[in-house]
Scaffold this motif. Structure first.
Motif, PDB file in Angstrom:
ATOM      1  N   VAL A 152      37.317  10.851   1.046  1.00 41.86           N
ATOM      2  CA  VAL A 152      37.044  11.022  -0.373  1.00 41.86           C
ATOM      3  C   VAL A 152      37.621   9.908  -1.244  1.00 41.86           C
ATOM      4  CG1 VAL A 152      37.861  12.444  -2.279  1.00 41.86           C
ATOM      5  CG2 VAL A 152      36.476  13.451  -0.490  1.00 41.86           C
ATOM      6  N   ARG A 153      38.795   9.404  -0.873  1.00 41.66           N
ATOM      7  CA  ARG A 153      39.395   8.350  -1.692  1.00 41.66           C
ATOM      8  C   ARG A 153      38.788   6.980  -1.410  1.00 41.66           C
ATOM      9  NH1 ARG A 153      44.616   9.562  -4.319  1.00 41.66           N
ATOM     10  NH2 ARG A 153      44.646  11.814  -4.296  1.00 41.66           N
ATOM     11  N   GLN A 154      38.042   6.883  -0.318  1.00 37.73           N
ATOM     12  CA  GLN A 154      37.456   5.588   0.007  1.00 37.73           C
ATOM     13  C   GLN A 154      36.008   5.457  -0.460  1.00 37.73           C
ATOM     14  OE1 GLN A 154      38.958   6.487   3.778  1.00 37.73           O
ATOM     15  NE2 GLN A 154      40.707   6.337   2.415  1.00 37.73           N
ATOM     16  N   ILE A 155      35.269   6.568  -0.441  1.00 39.96           N
ATOM     17  CA  ILE A 155      33.827   6.448  -0.687  1.00 39.96           C
ATOM     18  C   ILE A 155      33.546   6.101  -2.142  1.00 39.96           C
ATOM     19  CG2 ILE A 155      33.445   8.898  -1.167  1.00 39.96           C
ATOM     20  CD1 ILE A 155      30.808   8.205   0.680  1.00 39.96           C
ATOM     21  N   ARG A 156      32.591   5.180  -2.379  1.00 41.02           N
ATOM     22  CA  ARG A 156      32.253   4.857  -3.761  1.00 41.02           C
ATOM     23  C   ARG A 156      30.773   4.533  -3.904  1.00 41.02           C
ATOM     24  NH1 ARG A 156      31.617   4.996  -8.085  1.00 41.02           N
ATOM     25  NH2 ARG A 156      32.958   5.203  -9.865  1.00 41.02           N
ATOM     26  N   ASN A 157      30.068   4.447  -2.769  1.00 38.73           N
ATOM     27  CA  ASN A 157      28.672   4.042  -2.851  1.00 38.73           C
ATOM     28  C   ASN A 157      27.928   4.532  -1.607  1.00 38.73           C
ATOM     29  OD1 ASN A 157      26.392   2.800  -3.848  1.00 38.73           O
ATOM     30  ND2 ASN A 157      27.438   0.851  -4.231  1.00 38.73           N
ATOM     31  N   ILE A 158      26.617   4.363  -1.636  1.00 38.07           N
ATOM     32  CA  ILE A 158      25.830   4.740  -0.466  1.00 38.07           C
ATOM     33  C   ILE A 158      24.827   3.630  -0.178  1.00 38.07           C
ATOM     34  CG2 ILE A 158      25.938   7.262  -0.602  1.00 38.07           C
ATOM     35  CD1 ILE A 158      23.360   7.136  -2.281  1.00 38.07           C
ATOM     36  N   LYS A 159      24.362   3.626   1.056  1.00 38.10           N
ATOM     37  CA  LYS A 159      23.312   2.694   1.421  1.00 38.10           C
ATOM     38  C   LYS A 159      22.264   3.517   2.150  1.00 38.10           C
ATOM     39  CE  LYS A 159      22.825  -1.849   3.499  1.00 38.10           C
ATOM     40  NZ  LYS A 159      23.585  -2.935   4.101  1.00 38.10           N
ATOM     41  N   VAL A 160      21.019   3.437   1.673  1.00 37.48           N
ATOM     42  CA  VAL A 160      19.990   4.285   2.261  1.00 37.48           C
ATOM     43  C   VAL A 160      19.494   3.661   3.554  1.00 37.48           C
ATOM     44  CG1 VAL A 160      17.841   5.538   1.858  1.00 37.48           C
ATOM     45  CG2 VAL A 160      19.397   5.091  -0.036  1.00 37.48           C
ATOM     46  N   GLU A 161      20.311   3.844   4.575  1.00 35.12           N
ATOM     47  CA  GLU A 161      19.979   3.348   5.902  1.00 35.12           C
ATOM     48  C   GLU A 161      20.356   4.471   6.845  1.00 35.12           C
ATOM     49  OE1 GLU A 161      21.994  -0.205   7.311  1.00 35.12           O
ATOM     50  OE2 GLU A 161      20.733  -1.396   5.967  1.00 35.12           O
ATOM     51  N   PRO A 162      19.440   4.860   7.704  1.00 35.64           N
ATOM     52  CA  PRO A 162      19.770   5.995   8.571  1.00 35.64           C
ATOM     53  C   PRO A 162      20.904   5.666   9.530  1.00 35.64           C
ATOM     54  CG  PRO A 162      17.682   5.001   9.207  1.00 35.64           C
ATOM     55  CD  PRO A 162      18.121   4.306   7.966  1.00 35.64           C
ATOM     56  N   VAL A 163      21.720   6.659   9.823  1.00 41.43           N
ATOM     57  CA  VAL A 163      22.806   6.487  10.776  1.00 41.43           C
ATOM     58  C   VAL A 163      22.465   7.343  11.979  1.00 41.43           C
ATOM     59  CG1 VAL A 163      25.284   6.477  11.035  1.00 41.43           C
ATOM     60  CG2 VAL A 163      24.288   6.549   8.752  1.00 41.43           C
ATOM     61  N   GLU A 164      22.791   6.818  13.129  1.00 39.76           N
ATOM     62  CA  GLU A 164      22.485   7.549  14.351  1.00 39.76           C
ATOM     63  C   GLU A 164      23.454   8.727  14.499  1.00 39.76           C
ATOM     64  OE1 GLU A 164      22.733   6.659  19.139  1.00 39.76           O
ATOM     65  OE2 GLU A 164      23.380   5.164  17.685  1.00 39.76           O
ATOM     66  N   VAL A 165      22.998   9.929  14.245  1.00 36.01           N
ATOM     67  CA  VAL A 165      23.826  11.099  14.572  1.00 36.01           C
ATOM     68  C   VAL A 165      22.967  12.106  15.305  1.00 36.01           C
ATOM     69  CG1 VAL A 165      25.813  11.291  13.026  1.00 36.01           C
ATOM     70  CG2 VAL A 165      23.530  11.729  12.149  1.00 36.01           C
TER      71      VAL A 165
END
Ligand SMILES: Cc1cc2nc3c(=O)[nH]c(=O)nc-3n(C[C@H](O)[C@H](O)[C@H](O)COP(=O)(O)OP(=O)(O)OC[C@H]3O[C@@H](n4cnc5c(N)ncnc54)[C@H](O)[C@@H]3O)c2cc1C
Ligand code: SF4
Ligand code: SF4
Ligand code: FES
Lengths: 261, 382
Positions: A152-165
């Motif tokens: 939570v303290r690190q996240i600040r943005n997103i990138k719309v790229e799928p992640v392998e899960v």
């Protein structure tokens, strides 16, 4: 630090983050507006007194912790994209984070995409929960994502790229020696245990006769996928001298022979 | 902006985590625990994690009984989402000298008086509990069913999770590098991740407690000594209780996943911070264990490792304030029984720090006892 690079230090972030106690009470915004500038839409956007009244347009915004409910109305109004909302009560392991987002393509609810830190590095996959993108918002969309609490303290943005899960294989047994499933490993990584040593001690993974020869790489791969750390940066941690599987009886006999020589 | 904390706890082993829990539970808002590795990476995660109440002094009986009672309901009390795996298979202590046998008679009297229902057994009775026990050279045994074993990682984690839920902050992978003292008072601690202002510091650094004390200019009369231990591959369940002997120098126990954990002390162990393993230990351990418990001949050794015993002059814990420096507290010198004392340690230290009345009569275990040469000797330590 901020002056030179534009990237806030952990201390800067601490100084604007609500207290643990407030975070645990439910959603609230975090305003990373570190400089005095003539700007106040965050204040005018809020109908519930979530931002302390500005006496001067150059004031830095101060969140009134008891008034703000993290609705997020102000997030899309801030020209500096300085505001996000955090709800630590979203689930046991995840927080709901609302982020301002101005790029294309727009994410869609349900997607698993990349969560980025303030420097733009991929840190953890996040799940898109909601996307608010109305005309009234002046093209700044507000994207709600579920994020592992430790990030939570690190996240600040997103990138719309799928992640392998691959959720499906949660019940695959990673460690045959100690009977540990992939689901257990993922659960611990989500709780914030991101070194092999920690995961080993809480799950017994790697503590069997093969001493992690078989399961070690799989665990490291999972840590790497879920945290974005490169495989090279991860190690198998403390390696405890394997004693070529000798029987206690053999060792004792050897000792007796040695002493009688 | 500089961090501040009401209390800084140095060390994320059982002692530090239990204290963080009790302080947070009593309403201290800003408790900060700092651990240089991960939780339980020190002695706590390397220990045998045996729990016994068969002691020779009233004081140790009380401290260990209080802890054991806590462990019995700890999963619920700490609302832990895992399991601390408390197995109460009992401790079977065997004697091999007349002197030891006499001592046990006295110990059991003390234990029974303190509400610990241990009993002296003949060798025949001991064999009913462990049928393959080789009684050659033994005299008698003592047994207490409520003694047992825990999973040290989960136990520590349970305290830490509960402390966090109550508002404490835990920083792992953060090393304390200095302690600021001004006019005889604690001012703050320095770490490799920034400084923290505080008026209260608890030294719960286990094998490193002497180094931490030195940072505040205090000479703590303890030293650290290596102790070795090994575990076998899992085998079928054959051993219910912990089997232990002071005179033969062995403790040996089957843990829930089937492996057999065993260890022994050695007078010649290095007195520094080394935690390497030796072949000599393996041989001596194998000789001793296979003689006392012959079926163990077929168990294959899986791993051996070592950890630190932090030793005080009387092998008893040092609990309480450090008189020379206001705001500085210590919980160290646990020898080989700091894990089982954990919950009591947490309670005691929270009471000292908050200036509350002590629940357990541990006034005799302060640091000043050592300077005043009022040592508290316990006849039954490993
Ligand atoms: C082989 C072996 C077997 C044992 N068997 C038993 C048993 O059966 N039953 C029992 O009750 N006890 C047993 N013990 C003893 C027991 O392990 C200890 O007494 C107990 O774990 C002490 O806990 P602690 O929290 O005080 O110290 P530790 O667990 O050692 O914790 C201290 C922590 O402080 C951290 N630290 C040190 N320096 C710094 C720094 N500068 N900054 C930040 N952090 C720092 C360390 O990384 C460490 O994690 C055994 C010990 C050994 C070695
Ligand atoms: S999140 Fe909602 S309540 Fe909080 S300051 Fe913004 S607009 Fe106001
Ligand atoms: S709108 Fe954004 S940039 Fe403007 S004062 Fe508020 S937080 Fe700062
Ligand atoms: S497969 Fe995990 S230790 Fe062998």
């Amino acid at each position: 630090m901020l002056e030179n690079t534009g990237i806030p230090t952990p201390e800067d972030i601490d100084s604007v983050f609500p207290s643990e106690e407030r975070l645990n009470r439910g959603a609230i915004i975090v305003v990373e507006c570190y400089k005095k500038i003539p700007c106040n839409p965050c204040y005018t956007a809020c109908h519930r007194g979530g931002i302390r009244p500005f006496e001067d347009i150059n004031d830095r915004p101060v969140v009134v912790e008891d008034n703000c409910n993290g609705c997020g109305l102000c997030i899309g109004k801030c020209p500096g994209l300085a505001i996000m909302a955090v709800d630590m009560t979203y689930s046991d392991t995840e927080a709901l984070v609302k982020l301002p987002y101005e790029f294309l393509p727009m994410p869609e609810p349900g997607m698993i995409i990349k969560g980025l830190d303030r420097e733009g590095n991929f840190i953890t996959p996040v799940k898109v929960i909601k996307v608010l993108n109305t005309k009234a918002m002046d093209r700044t969309a507000v994207v709600s994502v579920a994020v592992g609490k430790p990030f939570v303290r690190q996240i600040r943005n997103i990138k719309v790229e799928p992640v392998e899960v691959r959720q499906a294989d949660d019940d695959v047994i990673v460690c045959r020696c100690s009977d540990v499933s992939l689901g257990m490993i993922r659960g611990l990584i989500r709780k914030g245990y991101t070194t092999f040593d920690e995961i080993k001690r809480l799950s017994r993974v790697g503590m069997g006769p093969c001493q992690s020869k078989n399961c070690g790489p799989m665990v490291l791969k999972e840590i790497s996928i879920m945290t974005g750390k490169s495989m090279e940066a991860l190690t198998l941690g403390t390696y405890r001298q394997p004693v070529k599987s000798l029987k206690l009886g053999e060792i004792a006999d050897e000792a007796v022979r040695g002493h009688s020589k | 902006m500089m961090k501040t904390a009401d209390v800084v706890i140095i060390g994320g082993g059982i002692s530090g985590c239990a204290t963080a829990y009790f302080l947070a539970k009593k309403g201290v808002k800003n408790v900060l625990l700092i651990e240089k590795g991960y939780l339980a990476s020190g002695s706590t995660g390397r220990c045998g994690a045996g729990i016994r109440q068969q002691w020779g002094t009233e004081l140790n009986c009380m401290i260990s009984k209080h802890s054991c009672d806590f462990f019995e309901t700890a999963n619920e009390e700490l609302e832990y989402d895992g399991d601390i795996e408390f197995k109460q298979g009992g401790y079977l202590l065997v004697t091999s000298t007349d002197k030891e046998h006499e001592q046990f008679i006295k110990n059991i009297e003390v234990q029974n008086r303190m509400g610990i229902h241990s009993k002296l057994l003949t060798l025949e009775e001991a064999k009913e509990i462990v049928p393959f026990l080789n009684t050659d050279g033994l005299i008698s045994a003592a047994f207490h069913q409520k003694d047992g074993h825990l999973n040290p990682f989960h136990t520590t984690q349970a305290f830490a999770d509960a402390a966090k839920r109550l508002g404490a902050t835990i920083m792992t992978h953060t090393e304390v590098t200095g302690i600021d003292v001004e006019n005889g008072k604690i001012r703050g601690v320095r770490t490799n991740k920034g400084d923290v202002a505080t008026a209260v510091v608890l030294n719960a650094a286990g094998g490193y407690s002497q180094k931490i004390a030195q940072m505040a200019g205090v000479d703590l009369p303890v030293y650290s000594e290596r102790h070795q231990i090994l575990v076998t591959e899992p085998i079928e369940e054959i051993l219910g209780p912990m089997v232990m002997s002071f005179s033969l120098n062995i403790y040996c126990q089957q843990v829930p996943h089937g492996g057999i954990i065993m260890g022994r002390g050695d007078e010649n162990e290095p007195r520094d911070l080394r935690t390497t393993s030796s072949w000599q230990f393996l041989e001596e351990m194998a000789l001793c264990a296979t003689k006392l418990l012959p079926p163990l001949r077929n168990a294959k050794v899986l791993r051996q490792w070592a950890g630190l015993y932090n030793m005080s002059p009387d092998r008893q814990p040092i609990y309480g304030p450090v008189e020379e420096v206001e705001g500085f507290y210590v919980a160290a010198g646990f020898s080989g029984h700091g894990f089982m004392f954990g919950p009591s340690t947490g309670l005691i230290m929270s009471e000292y720090i908050l200036g509350e009345k002590l629940t357990l009569p541990v006034e005799t275990l302060t640091l000043s006892r050592i300077k005043q040469n009022k040592l508290v000797f316990e006849p039954s330590v490993v």
